[in-house]
Structure formats: C-alpha cells, structure tokens
Motif scaffolding. Structure first.
Motif, PDB file in Angstrom:
ATOM      1  N   PHE A 527      46.626  38.365  42.616  1.00 35.03           N
ATOM      2  CA  PHE A 527      46.227  39.301  41.567  1.00 35.03           C
ATOM      3  C   PHE A 527      44.880  39.952  41.872  1.00 35.03           C
ATOM      4  CE2 PHE A 527      48.220  35.433  39.624  1.00 35.03           C
ATOM      5  CZ  PHE A 527      49.512  35.944  39.594  1.00 35.03           C
ATOM      6  N   GLU A 528      44.636  41.079  41.248  1.00 33.81           N
ATOM      7  CA  GLU A 528      43.369  41.781  41.464  1.00 33.81           C
ATOM      8  C   GLU A 528      42.187  41.004  40.893  1.00 33.81           C
ATOM      9  OE1 GLU A 528      44.353  43.136  37.288  1.00 33.81           O
ATOM     10  OE2 GLU A 528      45.377  42.292  39.036  1.00 33.81           O
ATOM     11  N   PHE A 529      42.438  40.074  39.980  1.00 32.46           N
ATOM     12  CA  PHE A 529      41.377  39.251  39.399  1.00 32.46           C
ATOM     13  C   PHE A 529      41.264  37.893  40.084  1.00 32.46           C
ATOM     14  CE2 PHE A 529      45.217  38.741  36.765  1.00 32.46           C
ATOM     15  CZ  PHE A 529      45.441  37.383  36.905  1.00 32.46           C
ATOM     16  N   SER A 530      42.085  37.630  41.087  1.00 31.88           N
ATOM     17  CA  SER A 530      42.159  36.318  41.724  1.00 31.88           C
ATOM     18  C   SER A 530      40.978  36.073  42.652  1.00 31.88           C
ATOM     19  CB  SER A 530      43.458  36.200  42.528  1.00 31.88           C
ATOM     20  OG  SER A 530      43.423  37.080  43.639  1.00 31.88           O
ATOM     21  N   ASP A 531      40.793  34.805  43.004  1.00 36.36           N
ATOM     22  CA  ASP A 531      39.775  34.470  44.000  1.00 36.36           C
ATOM     23  C   ASP A 531      40.134  35.045  45.360  1.00 36.36           C
ATOM     24  OD1 ASP A 531      38.190  33.137  42.200  1.00 36.36           O
ATOM     25  OD2 ASP A 531      38.965  31.146  42.684  1.00 36.36           O
ATOM     26  N   THR A 532      41.426  35.171  45.650  1.00 35.00           N
ATOM     27  CA  THR A 532      41.831  35.808  46.908  1.00 35.00           C
ATOM     28  C   THR A 532      41.260  37.211  47.001  1.00 35.00           C
ATOM     29  OG1 THR A 532      43.897  34.549  46.932  1.00 35.00           O
ATOM     30  CG2 THR A 532      43.806  36.510  48.318  1.00 35.00           C
TER      31      THR A 532
END
Length: 608
Positions: A527-532
């Motif tokens: 996701f765009e909010f993920s830590d990735t």
C-alpha cells in the motif's frame, strides 16, 4: 500479489485438509435438557464444550449445503437466551449430502469440534461445528427463526480487539463484545440466519460465484462505488462476502457499484477466503450501477507518458491479447513507456526449461498494432529458469514496452540475469553500466522473486531512468479476519529488504546526478501508506505519485471488498518538483467481473 485466481486454486487443493482445536475434552455426554446451541457457542470464539459429545441438541434447519468438501446444514435454536455474545446457530457437518430440509425441526447428537478453515497454520478463526452427527427429524415445514438484520446501525465502527499477548495475540479466548467490535459482532452471529438489504457491491463477482457488499454505504466510499482501504487502523467494517446455496447459474454477475436490492438472507458462515460470509438462501435482485471502464487522456507532444500494467500471467496460449492491446491503445492512450509485469515465457506454465518470452511479446505487439496503436519495441532480461517465483514454469518477468517514434532506449551491453547493473558518472551525468540491467540479482532479497529491471530512455534529449519492479507477494500474510489481531504480515520481511535494495540503487543514481529523472514503478504489492512504500521513498529519493490523488481515488486493486493500492509509480525529486506531474489510476479491471487482469494500470505524465 499472486492473482486471486492462482491463490484460490492453490488453496482449493488443500481445502479438504482441516484442522480442529479442542479447548476442553469432556468424556461425559452433555444432555439436551442442559445444552442448547448458545451453550455450545459460548461467549468466546471457541466452544466451552469443544471435544465433548452432546445429545439431542434441538433446533430448526435454516440452510443446507449439499456441495463442496463441507457438506452439512445450519441449525438454529428458536428460543434464544438473553446474551448477545452467544450465537444461537451452529453448523452440523455431515460430510455427505444431508437428509434434512430447511424448516425441519431436528435433534442432533454428535461431537463439538472447532474447524479451522485453511488449517491451523493459516491463522484463521475457527468455526464451531457438531461433527459425526446422528440426526432425528421431529417435524417439517416449521417457520425458520427470523433473520437478524445486519446493517450500518448494528455493525460497530471499531474492527477488532487487540489480541491477548499471553496467547500470541489471539482473540480466541477473549469474551466477545459484539456492541464494540465488528469481528466480535459477526462472531456472535456465527451460524445464525442473518439478512441484509439494498447492499452495494464493493467487489465484483469472481470465478468462484461470490461477491462482496457493504452494509455501510458511506464508509470510505469511492466515487465509483467501492470502499477504499486507507490504513491498517481504518478498517472497513461494513464489508461482508456473499455466496449462495442456490444454483451457480442463478448467481448474479455484478460489478462494483451495483446493488443487491431487497433482502439477501441466509446463514452466516466463516471460510478461509475472506472470513464471515452470508451464504444466501435468498438473494436480492441485482440492480446495475452502469459502471464503465475509464479512459485516460492522451499525452501532449511535450509530455512523457509512463505506465505500469500487470497483465496477469500473460503467455501465448491466452485469449486476452486483443483485450490487453485495446486497453493499452484505447484506455491508456498508448503510453510512451509501459512497464509490463507478469509476462510469461513462450509456453507459459509448461515447466520444460523455456525462459524466452519473445513469442509472448510479439503476439502482444502485433495485437497493439492491429488495435491501431504504435509498433512498440521492447527490452527485458530472461530470468534463470524457475528462480523468480510466480506460477511454476511460467518464468514471469518485467518487460519495458516503448514507442520508438516517441522515445529511444539506450542499449548498453552487459546486462544479464545474474549480473548486477551499476551506476557510473560520465561528464557529470549518471549512466547505467548496462541497459537493460538487473538490480542486484544475487541479493537474497530477490530469492524466488522477480528482480528489478533498470533501463535508460531518452525523450526529447533528456535521459530518464526507469526501474521496473514486481516485489514479493502478500502470500502467507494472515487475513484481516484472522484470530490474531492485528494480523501478522510475514511477507513484509522480504518486501522490505527488496525496497531497501531498490532505494539504494536509486540513491546511487542521484548521488551521481542530483537532478536525474528516475522513475521506479510496477506491482509493488503493498500500500501507499505501508512501510514498504516508506522504505522505497527513503529520505526523499522517491515519492509515490499516487498520493497526488484524493484518498478516495487511491486504489489499483480490489480484494475482499477493499479497494487498495498495490501498483505504484514513484518519482525522483526532479520530477516531483515540476508543476506538470499528472497521475491517473485507470480503472479498467479491478472493479469488473469480466476483468482481463486483477490489476488496474497506472499512468504518469510529466515534462522531463
């Protein structure tokens, strides 16, 4: 992320393997004068009578399942207790087609079991069942207990309690609070007859005859009818899966934004493919919402259009080439550069050592020309056989598709499947040591996963570095309805390592040329909010351009009622600072029952 079809087929091969848990083992039969269904269900997720034999448990049959590996029927007590935490329904597992009908008043003798769909290692919640049953029909034609109404008012806004730290984060032993948490509310209705009304479809009908609706029409709604998944702490509690006990042919073919009008009613089940599921005896009438596939605008002469598109295991034997070509030409307006993910080798899933994908690409390019598009050229690097994950034998890889009339590719020899591409500085400008090249393919971060493909392009005299990615899938993560709350996302470990490697490579380019135009794109599987995404963005080396859209428009994929971001285009500061960046998530697949891929393509337009 593996395609929903691939993941589901794989899971079905082990669907018959069940796991049971016994919280308590009782050797003395529990008699009907003291045991009702609500006693069996108890006030937690597992039965206080698990492992016990019960006799003459009475109830009315509310639903009968005669298909699949979980044949049986649902039994509901017509005399409920006053405790909202105790369900009045239970599933009776018969293993063969049951010989009862809806409306039968029956007594059941059997053993209480906790069945974990998908097995204990899945992390799923369990379903309380009566197994090895002896069933006696007392009478027939009785009224079925009134269905409990599930709606926006009854479903709490908080999703789930935090798991018990003493039980590795499991919620199984916690007393249900159905007025406080959505998962507790649904669990308190497990096995009971429930109903919804006039519910909007938020995931289209899939090949397995199921869809998702929401009973909360205002909950994080998109303008196209879906429900956006915007953070780990902002769950969409109104989502519920719909299946049917009727004929497959009668199940509606629905798109996102359609409605099931009127009443949809039946027992509330729990399965490994999404958790709580209304298995309908009665289906509402489908009202079409008229959703249409989106079309982006054509880039102007001075704009570079760069796209990413996961074409879902495309190989020469597929029948989707014309549809993909039409999408690229008509819906995406023939972008100058397209990063294609999941291009398979020339014989697809046949595992015979073939790794070349020239026939796959020729068929796609010919179809694009036939659709009125440009004669694209392409660049890629064949993977080492069976080393990049995906469908066994398919050898999926990323491919650069580009329009040579608009953009040129800088070919620089030396790139192969095992050699790492580097960055040098020539006359004050960054330059790749190989183009195309693979980013650090020997790094353990890329084990059994796709290696990033890097290349140099020139548009109107300006060099643009493009890195095509397909990061590690979410396979193995615990589901949102897991017994472990919050659910573990084990796949992140490898994806974070991959994001670190990609960010480091971008950093190399920017250290050689601070104002270099760098685009990192593809199926990021997060996701765009993920830590990735945060690791990819680093200290400002990149920025996910989908965040330029309003939150209600940020989605590229639709899974279990959640419209979410998996595909991203990230840009370097020189591109972000420009006032001409324009991003479009082009919704042509994820919301539709007749999709040709489970991903929506993304397009970025800017002036280098």
């Amino acid at each position: 992320m593996p395609s929903k079809r691939t993941a589901r087929i794989g899971a079905l091969t082990v669907a018959a393997v069940c796991s049971t848990i016994s919280a308590v083992v009782l050797t003395t039969p529990a008699h009907a004068d003291t045991v009702h269904i609500h006693d069996i269900q108890g006030t937690t997720r597992t039965s206080p009578l698990a492992g016990a034999k019960v006799t003459d448990v009475a109830g009315i049959v509310t639903g009968v399942r005669t298909y699949g590996s979980s044949k049986g029927f649902w039994l509901q007590d017509s005399a409920p207790d006053a405790d909202p935490a105790t369900s009045e329904g239970v599933f009776v597992f018969t293993s063969s087609a049951p010989k009862v009908a809806v409306g039968d008043s029956v007594t059941v003798t059997g053993t209480i079991s906790e069945y974990v769909p998908g097995g204990a290692t899945s992390g799923n919640q369990s379903v309380t069942e009566i197994t090895k049953p002896t069933v006696t029909v007392v009478s027939s034609g009785n009224a079925v207990p009134a269905a409990t109404v599930v709606d926006a008012r009854s479903v709490p806004n908080d999703y789930a309690p935090a798991g018990d730290t003493a039980a590795s984060g499991s919620v199984n032993g916690l007393t249900l609070e159905p007025a406080k948490y959505a998962l507790d509310y649904y669990e308190s209705l497990e096995g009971m007859n429930v109903q919804i009304a006039d519910a909007r479809v938020v995931t289209a009908t899939d090949p397995y005859t199921e869809l998702w609706v929401t009973v909360k029409p205002r909950e994080h709604a998109t303008h196209r009818g879906g429900t956006v998944y915007g953070s780990y702490t902002s769950q969409n509690t109104g989502r519920i899966q719909i299946q049917s006990l009727g004929a497959t042919a009668d199940f509606p073919t629905a798109n996102v934004g359609d409605k099931l009008t009127g009443t949809t009613a039946g027992p509330l089940d729990y399965n490994q493919f999404g958790g709580y599921t209304l298995v309908a005896n009665q289906l509402g009438t489908l009202e079409k919402g008229g959703l249409e596939r989106e079309t982006t605008r054509k880039q102007s002469r001075g704009e570079l259009a760069v796209a990413t598109y996961n074409v879902e295991n495309l190989d020469p034997g597929d029948a989707t080439f014309d549809a993909h070509a039409s999408a690229i030409v008509n819906n995406l307006k023939s972008p100058d550069i397209v990063s294609l993910e999941e291009i398979q080798d020339n014989n697809g899933a046949t595992d015979d050592g073939t790794v070349s994908a020239d026939q796959t690409m020729r068929k796609l390019i010919d179809a694009i020309v036939a659709a009125g598009g440009p004669a694209y050229d392409w660049r890629s690097i064949d993977p080492v056989n069976d080393q990049d994950g995906g469908e066994p034998g398919g050898n999926i890889r990323q491919v650069f598709l580009f329009n040579p009339e608009r953009v040129s590719f800088t070919d620089r020899a030396g790139g192969d499947s095992t050699t790492a591409v580097g960055v040098t500085k020539v006359h004050g400008k960054a330059q790749l040591t190989a183009s195309p090249g693979r980013v650090d393919p020997a790094d353990t971060a890329w084990k059994s996963s796709r290696k990033p493909l890097a290349g140099e392009f020139v548009f109107r005299g300006q060099t643009v570095f493009v890195i095509a990615n397909h990061l590690n899938s979410k396979g193995g993560d615990q589901g949102l309805t897991s017994q472990y709350q919050p659910p573990a996302r084990s796949s992140e470990v490898q994806r974070h390592a991959q994001a670190t490697a990609v960010n480091a490579f971008v950093d190399e380019i920017l250290k050689s040329q601070k104002n270099a135009d760098v685009i990192t794109l593809g199926d990021i599987n997060d996701f765009e909010f993920s830590d990735t995404a945060k690791i990819l963005e680093g200290d400002g080396e990149l920025w996910s351009a989908i965040k330029s859209l309003p939150k209600s428009e940020r989605y590229t994929y639709d899974y279990q009622g959640n419209s979410q971001v998996l595909d991203q285009i990230l840009v370097s500061p020189s591109i972000r600072r420009g006032c001409d960046l324009e991003y479009d998530s082009v919704h042509i697949n994820s919301e539709f029952a007749d999709q040709i891929s489970d991903h929506d393509p993304q397009v970025l337009r800017f002036r280098p």
